[in-house]
Scaffold this active site. Sequence first.
Site, mmCIF file in Angstrom:
data_model
loop_
_atom_site.group_PDB
_atom_site.id
_atom_site.type_symbol
_atom_site.label_atom_id
_atom_site.label_comp_id
_atom_site.label_asym_id
_atom_site.label_seq_id
_atom_site.Cartn_x
_atom_site.Cartn_y
_atom_site.Cartn_z
ATOM 1 N N ARG A 31 1.002 -1.180 -0.168
ATOM 2 C CA ARG A 31 -0.109 -0.013 0.029
ATOM 3 C C ARG A 31 0.931 1.132 0.044
ATOM 4 N NH1 ARG A 31 -5.051 0.053 4.167
ATOM 5 N NH2 ARG A 31 -5.787 -1.411 2.603
ATOM 6 N N LYS A 63 2.517 -8.097 4.621
ATOM 7 C CA LYS A 63 1.984 -6.644 3.885
ATOM 8 C C LYS A 63 3.243 -5.630 3.933
ATOM 9 C CE LYS A 63 -1.883 -5.168 2.720
ATOM 10 N NZ LYS A 63 -3.056 -5.862 1.971
ATOM 11 N N GLY A 97 -22.501 -0.723 -4.736
ATOM 12 C CA GLY A 97 -21.513 -0.559 -5.496
ATOM 13 C C GLY A 97 -21.263 -1.524 -6.511
ATOM 14 N N LYS A 149 -15.973 -3.302 -10.385
ATOM 15 C CA LYS A 149 -15.494 -4.568 -11.229
ATOM 16 C C LYS A 149 -16.076 -5.789 -10.502
ATOM 17 C CE LYS A 149 -11.312 -3.252 -10.286
ATOM 18 N NZ LYS A 149 -11.372 -1.923 -9.703
ATOM 19 N N VAL A 150 -16.368 -5.829 -9.183
ATOM 20 C CA VAL A 150 -17.085 -7.088 -8.561
ATOM 21 C C VAL A 150 -18.491 -7.024 -8.531
ATOM 22 C CG1 VAL A 150 -17.006 -8.417 -6.493
ATOM 23 C CG2 VAL A 150 -14.791 -7.298 -7.124
ATOM 24 N N ALA A 188 -18.425 -1.984 -2.127
ATOM 25 C CA ALA A 188 -17.992 -0.568 -2.310
ATOM 26 C C ALA A 188 -17.162 -0.267 -1.047
ATOM 27 C CB ALA A 188 -19.066 0.654 -2.338
ATOM 28 N N ALA A 241 -16.655 -6.113 0.000
ATOM 29 C CA ALA A 241 -15.974 -5.159 0.420
ATOM 30 C C ALA A 241 -15.083 -5.349 1.635
ATOM 31 C CB ALA A 241 -17.038 -3.870 0.862
#
Length: 368
Positions: free
Chosen positions: A42, A78, A178, A181-182, A241, A263
Amino acid sequence: MELFDRLEEHEQVVFCNDPNTGLKAIIAIHDTTLGPALGGCRMRPYESVDAALTDVLRLSKGMTYKCAAADVDFGGGKAVIIGDPSKDKHPEMFRSFGQFVDSLNGRFYTGTDMGTTPEDFSNALKETNCIVGVDEVYGGSGDSSVPTAEGVLYSIEATNERIWGSKALYGRSYAIQGLGKVGFKIAQRLIDVGADLYVTDIYLEAITRLEEYAKEKGVLLKVVGGNEIYSVPADVFVPCAIGGIIHDETIERFQFKAIVGSANNQLLSHHHGDLLHQKGILYAPDYIVNAGGLIQVADELYEPNKERVIRKTKAIYHSLMSIYKESEIKGISSVEAANQYCEDRIARRVKRNSFFSHTKRPKWSVRV
Ligand code: NAD
Protein backbone atom coordinates in the site's frame (compact mmCIF):
# COMPACT_ATOMS: atom_id res chain seq x y z
CA MET A 1 11.98 -3.21 24.65
CA GLU A 2 8.90 -1.09 23.83
CA LEU A 3 9.25 -1.56 20.08
CA PHE A 4 9.69 -5.32 20.43
CA ASP A 5 6.52 -5.40 22.56
CA ARG A 6 4.65 -3.89 19.60
CA LEU A 7 6.13 -6.47 17.23
CA GLU A 8 5.47 -9.35 19.61
CA GLU A 9 3.11 -11.18 17.25
CA HIS A 10 5.31 -10.67 14.18
CA GLU A 11 8.22 -12.72 12.91
CA GLN A 12 10.07 -9.96 11.11
CA VAL A 13 9.69 -6.27 10.31
CA VAL A 14 11.96 -4.64 7.77
CA PHE A 15 12.48 -0.89 7.38
CA CYS A 16 13.56 -0.02 3.83
CA ASN A 17 15.29 3.31 3.22
CA ASP A 18 16.76 4.38 -0.12
CA PRO A 19 17.78 8.08 -0.26
CA ASN A 20 18.57 7.74 -3.98
CA THR A 21 14.95 7.05 -4.94
CA GLY A 22 13.17 8.52 -1.89
CA LEU A 23 11.82 5.10 -0.93
CA LYS A 24 10.70 4.77 2.66
CA ALA A 25 8.88 1.49 3.19
CA ILE A 26 8.09 -1.03 5.90
CA ILE A 27 7.61 -4.74 5.21
CA ALA A 28 5.93 -6.77 7.96
CA ILE A 29 5.99 -10.56 8.02
CA HIS A 30 3.42 -11.77 10.51
CA ASP A 31 3.48 -15.56 10.30
CA THR A 32 5.01 -18.03 7.85
CA THR A 33 3.64 -21.25 9.34
CA LEU A 34 1.58 -21.95 6.21
CA GLY A 35 4.24 -20.74 3.76
CA PRO A 36 6.06 -17.56 2.76
CA ALA A 37 4.29 -14.34 3.64
CA LEU A 38 1.97 -12.84 1.01
CA GLY A 39 0.35 -9.43 1.02
CA GLY A 40 -0.05 -6.33 -1.10
CA CYS A 41 1.94 -3.12 -0.89
CA ARG A 42 0.00 0.00 0.00
CA MET A 43 1.24 3.55 -0.69
CA ARG A 44 -0.13 6.37 1.44
CA PRO A 45 1.03 9.75 2.72
CA TYR A 46 1.06 8.46 6.33
CA GLU A 47 1.26 11.30 8.82
CA SER A 48 4.04 9.52 10.72
CA VAL A 49 6.27 6.44 10.66
CA ASP A 50 4.32 5.31 13.70
CA ALA A 51 1.01 5.41 11.76
CA ALA A 52 2.61 3.46 8.90
CA LEU A 53 3.94 0.83 11.31
CA THR A 54 0.54 0.45 13.00
CA ASP A 55 -1.12 -0.03 9.61
CA VAL A 56 1.38 -2.59 8.29
CA LEU A 57 1.28 -4.64 11.52
CA ARG A 58 -2.53 -4.76 11.47
CA LEU A 59 -2.82 -5.55 7.75
CA SER A 60 -0.14 -8.28 7.77
CA LYS A 61 -1.87 -10.09 10.63
CA GLY A 62 -5.13 -9.94 8.67
CA MET A 63 -3.36 -11.60 5.73
CA THR A 64 -2.34 -14.57 7.91
CA TYR A 65 -6.04 -15.23 8.60
CA LYS A 66 -7.09 -14.59 5.01
CA CYS A 67 -4.47 -16.99 3.60
CA ALA A 68 -5.39 -19.66 6.15
CA ALA A 69 -9.09 -19.34 5.30
CA ALA A 70 -8.42 -19.51 1.55
CA ASP A 71 -6.23 -22.60 2.03
CA VAL A 72 -3.36 -21.18 0.00
CA ASP A 73 0.19 -22.13 0.98
CA PHE A 74 1.10 -18.69 2.19
CA GLY A 75 1.40 -16.87 5.46
CA GLY A 76 0.60 -13.26 6.24
CA GLY A 77 2.61 -10.22 5.27
CA LYS A 78 2.12 -6.70 4.00
CA ALA A 79 4.17 -3.69 2.95
CA VAL A 80 3.57 0.04 3.10
CA ILE A 81 5.38 2.80 1.23
CA ILE A 82 5.26 6.19 2.89
CA GLY A 83 4.43 8.81 0.26
CA ASP A 84 1.72 10.37 -1.86
CA PRO A 85 0.93 8.04 -4.78
CA SER A 86 -0.30 10.97 -6.90
CA LYS A 87 3.05 12.76 -6.85
CA ASP A 88 5.84 10.83 -5.11
CA LYS A 89 6.06 7.57 -7.02
CA HIS A 90 8.27 6.74 -9.99
CA PRO A 91 9.61 3.56 -11.64
CA GLU A 92 13.01 3.67 -9.87
CA MET A 93 11.31 3.72 -6.49
CA PHE A 94 9.56 0.44 -7.30
CA ARG A 95 12.78 -1.11 -8.66
CA SER A 96 14.40 -0.19 -5.36
CA PHE A 97 11.45 -1.68 -3.45
CA GLY A 98 11.82 -4.84 -5.58
CA GLN A 99 15.46 -5.13 -4.46
CA PHE A 100 14.44 -4.98 -0.80
CA VAL A 101 11.80 -7.65 -1.41
CA ASP A 102 14.40 -9.78 -3.18
CA SER A 103 16.77 -9.47 -0.23
CA LEU A 104 14.22 -11.45 1.82
CA ASN A 105 15.00 -14.40 -0.41
CA GLY A 106 11.47 -15.73 -0.86
CA ARG A 107 10.10 -15.01 2.61
CA PHE A 108 7.74 -12.31 1.25
CA TYR A 109 5.61 -12.02 -1.90
CA THR A 110 3.77 -8.83 -2.79
CA GLY A 111 1.73 -6.94 -5.39
CA THR A 112 -0.75 -4.07 -5.69
CA ASP A 113 -2.94 -2.60 -3.00
CA MET A 114 -4.35 0.89 -2.36
CA GLY A 115 -2.20 3.51 -4.06
CA THR A 116 -0.16 1.11 -6.19
CA THR A 117 -0.83 -0.34 -9.66
CA PRO A 118 0.16 -3.42 -11.68
CA GLU A 119 2.39 -1.09 -13.71
CA ASP A 120 4.36 -0.10 -10.57
CA PHE A 121 4.97 -3.77 -9.93
CA SER A 122 6.11 -4.47 -13.48
CA ASN A 123 9.11 -2.34 -12.39
CA ALA A 124 9.60 -4.22 -9.11
CA LEU A 125 9.43 -7.46 -11.14
CA LYS A 126 12.67 -6.46 -12.88
CA GLU A 127 14.44 -6.95 -9.54
CA THR A 128 12.66 -9.89 -7.94
CA ASN A 129 10.57 -12.97 -8.68
CA CYS A 130 8.49 -12.36 -5.59
CA ILE A 131 5.75 -10.30 -7.26
CA VAL A 132 2.18 -11.42 -7.99
CA GLY A 133 -0.83 -9.85 -9.70
CA VAL A 134 0.95 -8.05 -12.55
CA ASP A 135 -0.66 -7.72 -15.98
CA GLU A 136 -0.99 -10.81 -18.15
CA VAL A 137 1.71 -9.57 -20.56
CA TYR A 138 4.19 -9.84 -17.68
CA GLY A 139 3.02 -13.33 -16.74
CA GLY A 140 0.30 -12.34 -14.25
CA SER A 141 -3.08 -14.05 -14.01
CA GLY A 142 -5.28 -11.14 -15.10
CA ASP A 143 -8.34 -9.50 -13.58
CA SER A 144 -8.76 -10.75 -10.01
CA SER A 145 -12.30 -9.40 -9.73
CA VAL A 146 -13.54 -12.41 -11.75
CA PRO A 147 -12.73 -15.05 -9.06
CA THR A 148 -13.61 -12.54 -6.33
CA ALA A 149 -17.14 -12.19 -7.74
CA GLU A 150 -17.40 -15.98 -8.10
CA GLY A 151 -16.42 -16.39 -4.46
CA VAL A 152 -19.11 -13.95 -3.37
CA LEU A 153 -21.73 -15.85 -5.38
CA TYR A 154 -20.68 -19.18 -3.77
CA SER A 155 -20.91 -17.44 -0.40
CA ILE A 156 -24.42 -16.22 -1.17
CA GLU A 157 -25.37 -19.79 -2.09
CA ALA A 158 -23.98 -21.09 1.22
CA THR A 159 -25.86 -18.39 3.12
CA ASN A 160 -29.13 -19.06 1.27
CA GLU A 161 -28.72 -22.78 1.99
CA ARG A 162 -28.11 -22.05 5.67
CA ILE A 163 -31.15 -19.79 6.08
CA TRP A 164 -33.70 -21.09 3.58
CA GLY A 165 -32.50 -24.68 3.02
CA SER A 166 -31.82 -24.07 -0.69
CA LYS A 167 -28.73 -22.57 -2.24
CA ALA A 168 -30.66 -21.23 -5.22
CA LEU A 169 -29.90 -17.60 -6.03
CA TYR A 170 -33.35 -16.99 -7.50
CA GLY A 171 -36.42 -16.45 -5.37
CA ARG A 172 -34.55 -14.04 -3.06
CA SER A 173 -34.08 -10.28 -3.11
CA TYR A 174 -30.67 -8.60 -2.91
CA ALA A 175 -29.41 -5.09 -2.16
CA ILE A 176 -26.10 -4.39 -3.90
CA GLN A 177 -23.96 -1.45 -2.81
CA GLY A 178 -21.32 -0.63 -5.46
CA LEU A 179 -21.40 -1.70 -9.11
CA GLY A 180 -17.68 -1.69 -9.80
CA LYS A 181 -15.50 -4.55 -11.01
CA VAL A 182 -16.91 -7.04 -8.48
CA GLY A 183 -20.44 -5.72 -7.78
CA PHE A 184 -21.35 -5.40 -11.46
CA LYS A 185 -20.50 -9.05 -12.19
CA ILE A 186 -22.56 -10.21 -9.20
CA ALA A 187 -25.49 -8.04 -10.27
CA GLN A 188 -25.35 -9.47 -13.80
CA ARG A 189 -25.49 -13.04 -12.50
CA LEU A 190 -28.39 -12.24 -10.20
CA ILE A 191 -30.25 -10.56 -13.06
CA ASP A 192 -29.57 -13.65 -15.22
CA VAL A 193 -31.38 -15.86 -12.69
CA GLY A 194 -34.25 -13.40 -12.41
CA ALA A 195 -33.62 -12.29 -8.81
CA ASP A 196 -35.14 -9.15 -7.35
CA LEU A 197 -32.51 -6.39 -7.08
CA TYR A 198 -32.03 -3.08 -5.29
CA VAL A 199 -28.83 -1.32 -6.39
CA THR A 200 -26.88 1.81 -5.64
CA ASP A 201 -23.65 3.43 -6.78
CA ILE A 202 -22.27 6.95 -6.62
CA TYR A 203 -21.12 6.54 -10.22
CA LEU A 204 -24.15 7.11 -12.46
CA GLU A 205 -22.63 5.45 -15.51
CA ALA A 206 -22.40 2.09 -13.71
CA ILE A 207 -26.12 2.25 -12.91
CA THR A 208 -27.07 3.16 -16.49
CA ARG A 209 -24.98 0.26 -17.83
CA LEU A 210 -26.67 -2.18 -15.45
CA GLU A 211 -30.13 -0.80 -16.27
CA GLU A 212 -29.47 -1.49 -19.94
CA TYR A 213 -28.37 -5.05 -19.12
CA ALA A 214 -31.46 -5.63 -16.95
CA LYS A 215 -33.74 -4.24 -19.69
CA GLU A 216 -32.29 -6.69 -22.22
CA LYS A 217 -33.12 -9.53 -19.81
CA GLY A 218 -36.58 -8.16 -19.04
CA VAL A 219 -35.81 -7.58 -15.34
CA LEU A 220 -36.82 -4.43 -13.48
CA LEU A 221 -34.09 -2.90 -11.26
CA LYS A 222 -34.85 -0.81 -8.20
CA VAL A 223 -32.24 1.95 -8.12
CA VAL A 224 -32.00 3.65 -4.73
CA GLY A 225 -29.95 6.49 -3.20
CA GLY A 226 -26.68 5.92 -1.36
CA ASN A 227 -28.14 6.12 2.12
CA GLU A 228 -31.42 4.39 1.24
CA ILE A 229 -29.76 1.05 0.51
CA TYR A 230 -29.41 0.28 4.25
CA SER A 231 -33.16 0.13 4.84
CA VAL A 232 -34.57 -1.55 1.71
CA PRO A 233 -36.65 -4.70 2.34
CA ALA A 234 -34.18 -7.11 0.68
CA ASP A 235 -33.26 -10.57 1.98
CA VAL A 236 -29.50 -10.25 1.44
CA PHE A 237 -27.28 -7.16 1.60
CA VAL A 238 -24.29 -7.37 -0.77
CA PRO A 239 -21.76 -4.62 0.09
CA CYS A 240 -19.23 -4.24 -2.74
CA ALA A 241 -17.97 -0.68 -2.31
CA ILE A 242 -16.38 0.71 0.84
CA GLY A 243 -15.49 -0.50 4.34
CA GLY A 244 -16.87 0.57 7.74
CA ILE A 245 -20.51 0.60 6.61
CA ILE A 246 -21.80 -1.78 9.29
CA HIS A 247 -22.14 0.21 12.52
CA ASP A 248 -24.66 1.10 15.24
CA GLU A 249 -26.72 3.37 13.04
CA THR A 250 -26.94 1.16 9.93
CA ILE A 251 -27.57 -2.04 11.94
CA GLU A 252 -30.55 -0.28 13.51
CA ARG A 253 -32.02 0.19 10.00
CA PHE A 254 -31.27 -3.25 8.53
CA GLN A 255 -34.20 -5.48 7.59
CA PHE A 256 -31.84 -7.95 5.90
CA LYS A 257 -31.63 -11.60 6.92
CA ALA A 258 -28.00 -11.85 5.80
CA ILE A 259 -24.96 -9.83 4.68
CA VAL A 260 -22.56 -11.25 2.07
CA GLY A 261 -20.30 -8.97 0.06
CA SER A 262 -16.79 -8.34 -1.23
CA ALA A 263 -15.98 -5.02 0.46
CA ASN A 264 -13.00 -5.17 2.80
CA ASN A 265 -13.43 -4.36 6.51
CA GLN A 266 -17.22 -4.01 6.39
CA LEU A 267 -17.59 -3.93 10.18
CA LEU A 268 -16.70 -0.58 11.71
CA SER A 269 -15.43 -2.46 14.74
CA HIS A 270 -15.25 -6.04 15.97
CA HIS A 271 -18.26 -5.75 18.30
CA HIS A 272 -20.57 -5.01 15.36
CA GLY A 273 -20.16 -8.69 14.42
CA ASP A 274 -21.62 -9.57 17.84
CA LEU A 275 -24.41 -7.04 17.36
CA LEU A 276 -25.44 -8.63 14.03
CA HIS A 277 -25.36 -12.04 15.71
CA GLN A 278 -27.63 -10.82 18.52
CA LYS A 279 -30.01 -9.30 15.98
CA GLY A 280 -30.23 -12.60 14.11
CA ILE A 281 -28.64 -11.26 10.91
CA LEU A 282 -26.34 -13.88 9.39
CA TYR A 283 -23.01 -12.21 8.57
CA ALA A 284 -20.57 -13.83 6.13
CA PRO A 285 -17.13 -12.54 7.25
CA ASP A 286 -15.68 -10.44 4.43
CA TYR A 287 -12.21 -11.96 4.42
CA ILE A 288 -13.68 -15.43 3.88
CA VAL A 289 -16.09 -14.26 1.15
CA ASN A 290 -13.70 -12.09 -0.90
CA ALA A 291 -10.73 -14.50 -1.07
CA GLY A 292 -11.18 -15.40 -4.78
CA GLY A 293 -8.70 -12.74 -5.93
CA LEU A 294 -6.13 -13.86 -3.37
CA ILE A 295 -6.56 -17.47 -4.49
CA GLN A 296 -5.84 -16.42 -8.07
CA VAL A 297 -2.67 -14.43 -7.32
CA ALA A 298 -1.36 -17.10 -4.94
CA ASP A 299 -1.83 -19.64 -7.72
CA GLU A 300 0.51 -17.66 -10.00
CA LEU A 301 3.46 -19.14 -8.14
CA TYR A 302 2.67 -22.60 -9.54
CA GLU A 303 2.20 -23.51 -13.18
CA PRO A 304 -0.92 -21.54 -14.25
CA ASN A 305 -4.10 -23.55 -13.83
CA LYS A 306 -7.49 -21.80 -14.04
CA GLU A 307 -9.33 -24.95 -13.00
CA ARG A 308 -7.42 -25.12 -9.73
CA VAL A 309 -8.36 -21.48 -9.04
CA ILE A 310 -12.04 -22.22 -9.67
CA ARG A 311 -11.93 -25.33 -7.48
CA LYS A 312 -10.33 -23.47 -4.57
CA THR A 313 -12.73 -20.56 -4.97
CA LYS A 314 -15.66 -22.99 -4.88
CA ALA A 315 -14.33 -24.30 -1.56
CA ILE A 316 -15.28 -20.94 0.00
CA TYR A 317 -18.83 -22.37 0.03
CA HIS A 318 -17.75 -25.22 2.35
CA SER A 319 -15.55 -23.04 4.57
CA LEU A 320 -18.47 -20.72 5.14
CA MET A 321 -20.83 -23.60 5.92
CA SER A 322 -18.35 -24.91 8.55
CA ILE A 323 -18.07 -21.43 10.07
CA TYR A 324 -21.86 -21.03 10.27
CA LYS A 325 -22.14 -24.45 11.91
CA GLU A 326 -19.43 -23.69 14.49
CA SER A 327 -21.04 -20.34 15.22
CA GLU A 328 -24.32 -22.12 16.01
CA ILE A 329 -22.76 -24.96 18.04
CA LYS A 330 -20.60 -22.64 20.16
CA GLY A 331 -23.12 -19.79 20.33
CA ILE A 332 -20.57 -17.29 19.03
CA SER A 333 -20.72 -14.77 16.19
CA SER A 334 -19.69 -15.83 12.68
CA VAL A 335 -16.74 -13.41 12.93
CA GLU A 336 -15.47 -15.16 16.05
CA ALA A 337 -16.09 -18.57 14.46
CA ALA A 338 -14.16 -17.52 11.33
CA ASN A 339 -11.17 -16.38 13.40
CA GLN A 340 -11.14 -19.68 15.30
CA TYR A 341 -11.44 -21.60 12.02
CA CYS A 342 -8.27 -19.89 10.71
CA GLU A 343 -6.38 -20.27 14.00
CA ASP A 344 -7.20 -24.02 14.00
CA ARG A 345 -5.88 -24.38 10.45
CA ILE A 346 -2.60 -22.71 11.41
CA ALA A 347 -2.27 -24.71 14.63
CA ARG A 348 -2.71 -28.00 12.74
CA ARG A 349 0.19 -27.26 10.38
CA VAL A 350 3.77 -28.05 11.31
CA LYS A 351 5.92 -25.05 10.60
CA ARG A 352 8.34 -25.53 7.73
CA ASN A 353 10.43 -23.32 5.51
CA SER A 354 8.74 -23.90 2.17
CA PHE A 355 9.90 -20.86 0.24
CA PHE A 356 9.04 -20.27 -3.39
CA SER A 357 12.21 -18.29 -4.07
CA HIS A 358 13.44 -20.69 -6.69
CA THR A 359 10.29 -20.96 -8.76
CA LYS A 360 10.76 -21.43 -12.47
CA ARG A 361 9.18 -18.05 -13.03
CA PRO A 362 11.79 -15.77 -14.61
CA LYS A 363 12.22 -12.12 -13.81
CA TRP A 364 10.61 -9.96 -16.47
CA SER A 365 13.97 -8.46 -17.50
CA VAL A 366 15.37 -11.95 -18.01
CA ARG A 367 12.45 -13.01 -20.17
CA VAL A 368 12.64 -10.21 -22.77
P1 NAD B 1 -14.23 -0.81 -7.75
O1 NAD B 1 -13.48 0.41 -7.37
O2 NAD B 1 -14.13 -1.33 -9.13
O3 NAD B 1 -15.82 -0.59 -7.46
C1 NAD B 1 -16.31 0.03 -6.34
C2 NAD B 1 -17.63 0.68 -6.75
O4 NAD B 1 -18.26 1.20 -5.57
C3 NAD B 1 -17.47 1.84 -7.73
O5 NAD B 1 -18.37 1.71 -8.81
C4 NAD B 1 -17.78 3.08 -6.87
O6 NAD B 1 -18.38 4.13 -7.63
C5 NAD B 1 -18.77 2.49 -5.87
N1 NAD B 1 -18.86 3.24 -4.62
C6 NAD B 1 -17.88 3.85 -3.90
N2 NAD B 1 -18.38 4.41 -2.80
C7 NAD B 1 -19.70 4.14 -2.79
C8 NAD B 1 -20.76 4.45 -1.90
N3 NAD B 1 -20.56 5.17 -0.80
N4 NAD B 1 -22.02 4.01 -2.21
C9 NAD B 1 -22.23 3.28 -3.34
N5 NAD B 1 -21.26 2.98 -4.21
C10 NAD B 1 -20.02 3.40 -3.95
O7 NAD B 1 -13.80 -1.91 -6.67
P2 NAD B 1 -13.96 -3.49 -6.79
O8 NAD B 1 -12.72 -4.08 -7.32
O9 NAD B 1 -15.28 -3.80 -7.42
O10 NAD B 1 -14.00 -3.88 -5.24
C11 NAD B 1 -15.16 -3.64 -4.45
C12 NAD B 1 -14.83 -3.92 -2.98
O11 NAD B 1 -14.37 -5.28 -2.85
C13 NAD B 1 -13.70 -3.06 -2.41
O12 NAD B 1 -13.95 -2.84 -1.03
C14 NAD B 1 -12.46 -3.95 -2.55
O13 NAD B 1 -11.47 -3.61 -1.59
C15 NAD B 1 -13.06 -5.32 -2.28
N6 NAD B 1 -12.28 -6.41 -2.86
C16 NAD B 1 -12.06 -6.45 -4.20
C17 NAD B 1 -11.31 -7.50 -4.74
C18 NAD B 1 -11.05 -7.59 -6.23
O14 NAD B 1 -10.56 -8.63 -6.69
N7 NAD B 1 -11.35 -6.56 -7.03
C19 NAD B 1 -10.79 -8.51 -3.91
C20 NAD B 1 -11.06 -8.46 -2.53
C21 NAD B 1 -11.81 -7.38 -2.02
